[in-house]
Design a protein around this motif. Structure first.
Motif, short mmCIF file in Angstrom:
data_model
loop_
_atom_site.label_atom_id
_atom_site.label_comp_id
_atom_site.label_asym_id
_atom_site.label_seq_id
_atom_site.Cartn_x
_atom_site.Cartn_y
_atom_site.Cartn_z
N PHE A 151 48.87 -17.95 -45.32
CA PHE A 151 49.24 -16.55 -45.51
C PHE A 151 50.10 -16.02 -44.32
O PHE A 151 49.53 -16.27 -43.07
CB PHE A 151 47.89 -15.82 -45.72
CG PHE A 151 48.23 -14.43 -45.56
CD1 PHE A 151 48.31 -13.64 -46.80
CD2 PHE A 151 47.81 -13.58 -44.57
CE1 PHE A 151 48.63 -12.17 -46.65
CE2 PHE A 151 48.10 -12.39 -44.28
CZ PHE A 151 48.20 -11.67 -45.47
N ILE A 201 49.21 -7.87 -51.28
CA ILE A 201 48.35 -8.43 -50.46
C ILE A 201 46.97 -7.62 -50.43
O ILE A 201 46.84 -6.23 -50.51
CB ILE A 201 48.76 -8.03 -48.88
CG1 ILE A 201 50.16 -8.95 -48.62
CG2 ILE A 201 47.79 -8.21 -47.86
CD1 ILE A 201 51.00 -8.70 -47.29
N VAL A 237 45.65 -12.48 -51.23
CA VAL A 237 46.68 -12.03 -52.21
C VAL A 237 46.07 -11.84 -53.63
O VAL A 237 45.11 -12.47 -54.00
CB VAL A 237 47.99 -12.50 -52.15
CG1 VAL A 237 48.45 -12.53 -50.85
CG2 VAL A 237 47.82 -13.87 -52.67
N VAL A 297 51.77 -12.06 -43.36
CA VAL A 297 52.36 -10.82 -43.98
C VAL A 297 53.64 -10.69 -44.36
O VAL A 297 54.21 -10.22 -45.26
CB VAL A 297 51.97 -9.27 -43.05
CG1 VAL A 297 52.48 -8.48 -43.47
CG2 VAL A 297 50.48 -9.23 -43.00
N TYR A 329 54.58 -12.62 -47.56
CA TYR A 329 54.31 -11.75 -48.82
C TYR A 329 54.99 -10.35 -49.11
O TYR A 329 54.96 -9.56 -50.11
CB TYR A 329 52.85 -11.44 -49.23
CG TYR A 329 52.22 -12.99 -49.73
CD1 TYR A 329 52.38 -13.40 -50.98
CD2 TYR A 329 51.58 -13.87 -48.82
CE1 TYR A 329 51.81 -14.47 -51.19
CE2 TYR A 329 50.73 -15.10 -49.25
CZ TYR A 329 51.13 -15.25 -50.44
OH TYR A 329 50.82 -16.52 -50.93
#
Length: 426
Positions: A380, A397, A403, A382, A385
């Motif tokens: 993951f 998110i 997510v 930010v 995504y």
């Protein structure tokens, strides 16, 4: 005139009478040849009675006895041709001659016992005497070592069969001074005043003392560094999330035939399966240890992780039954029981920047129009995504490492075995 003369004569007589004892003392002690000094001070303060030639000099700057473990040197303030040296025998309660080496200003005693109290008397021509009480130095601290406890306290251990008093000093790496922290007659000392991420140096010395004398051994030191806690997990929205990209995790070795790969490059399968264990069972293996376990059982392949071999290992060591499926309804039924699964994705790179990736399917949220699956992604970020392709696929998110997406999106991106359903044994 006669009266004035008589007063003068009387004054001289009184003065001569007063100085007569000092003059006698001066001649007997060679003061007239060496200066009046201490004898004059002794006279006017009425401190006569002990031969000052044998009186030890006791000041903050001078110690009349210098010792080590097996010898002692008594320093004299005058050179003597001969001296009688005796040791007090505590058992017999008497003074007995002792072997010594006399060299003018010093008396040396050898073959003494370490950490032992001695009382010595020096006599000059059997008329004057002076006594000296001292300890020989204790033996130095031996077998000094440190143990670091689970709660990061430090246990200092050493050999102390005779239960001698041991003083403990310490210095932290960013502090300028060594400070005294305690003393014990045991053979260990626990220091709980510890801050992680610091180096500590300890110095210990043995002490022999009573009301008459004190002696110290030489210092022995040992150092250690207390690592900061390295957490391989974060807690996000009630889930334990383990990210392969975390700075504490990404450098953990996870090689195939020595290719230098790490958890950061290839450990998504390790992290996804570990999140199943940590979230749905009582077991709490750490990532580094768990990685080494999977390497030993051959779960590492050239392309990454073999989830079937991981599942076999989880069944044997962590008591999970498992089943592979491509049926979304079967996955939902499994999640409804509170269990989790891993998903092998990468067909459309919705959840990965590469061709293959493992994520953890943690649950789902029922919606009016559609249900949304909750995914714990070890890769993951930010930025990942927020890319248009993933936003367009309706991936949102939820939190750090989490997510959500429509089941259709997840199913479309699956490959290989699709879903591995893990059920913890009761």
């Amino acid at each position: 005139m006669k009266k004035a003369f008589a007063k003068t004569v009387l004054l001289l007589f009184v003065l001569i009478y007063a100085l007569t004892p000092f003059c006698a003392s001066a001649f007997s002690n060679d003061v007239l040849f060496n200066g009046i000094g201490n004898d004059f001070v002794s006279f006017i303060t009425h401190r006569k009675g002990i031969d000052s030639r044998l009186t030890p000099i006791e000041t903050d700057e001078f110690n009349p006895v210098e010792t080590d473990e097996t010898s002692a040197v008594i320093l004299l303030n005058k050179k003597y041709m001969s001296l009688k040296v005796e040791q007090y025998n505590i058992v017999l309660k008497t003074w007995m001659p002792v072997e010594h080496i006399h060299e003018g200003y010093t008396v040396r005693l050898e073959n003494l016992k370490p950490g032992t109290f001695y009382k010595i008397r020096l006599s000059c021509l059997d008329k004057a005497s002076s006594e000296y009480s001292f300890f020989t130095c204790p033996e130095s601290v031996k077998n000094l070592k440190l143990d670091i406890g689970e709660d990061k306290n430090i246990k200092i251990k050493w050999k102390n069969p005779n239960h001698l008093l041991t003083e403990v000093f310490k210095k932290r790496d960013n502090e300028p001074l060594v400070k005294y922290i305690g003393a014990t007659r045991s053979d260990e000392y626990i220091d709980e005043d510890i801050q992680k991420g610091s180096e500590y140096t300890y110095k210990l010395r043995m002490v022999s003392k009573n009301t008459e004398a004190v002696s110290f051994s030489s210092f022995k030191g040992v150092s250690t560094f207390i690592e900061e806690d390295i957490s391989d997990e974060i807690l996000s929205h009630g889930y334990i999330v383990i990210k392969q990209t975390d700075e504490n995790n990404r450098t953990i070795p996870y090689p195939y035939n020595g290719n230098g790969k790490t958890i950061g490059t290839s450990g998504c399968g390790v992290c996804s399966s570990l999140m199943v264990i940590r979230n749905t069972s009582k077991y709490e293996p750490k990532l580094e240890a768990y990685t080494n376990e999977l390497l030993k059982v051959g779960a590492r392949e050239s392309y990454g992780s073999n989830m079937f071999k991981i599942a076999d290992y989880m069944k044997k060591e962590y008591h999970f039954s498992y089943r592979a499926t491509k049926d979304v309804n079967e996955l939902k039924a499994h999640l409804d029981k509170g269990y989790m699964a891993t998903a092998h994705v990468g067909t459309y790179s919705y959840f990965t920047t590469g061709t293959g990736h493992f994520v953890t399917v943690a649950g789902y949220v029922k919606g009016v129009k559609q249900d949304r699956v909750v995914i714990l992604d070890p890769g993951f970020s930010v930025r990942k995504y927020n890319e248009l392709s993933r936003v367009s696929a309706d991936i949102e998110i939820v939190g750090d490492g989490i997510v959500s997406a429509p089941f259709e999106t997840l199913l479309k991106d699956c490959k290989g075995e699709y879903f591995m359903l893990f059920t913890p044994e009761e």
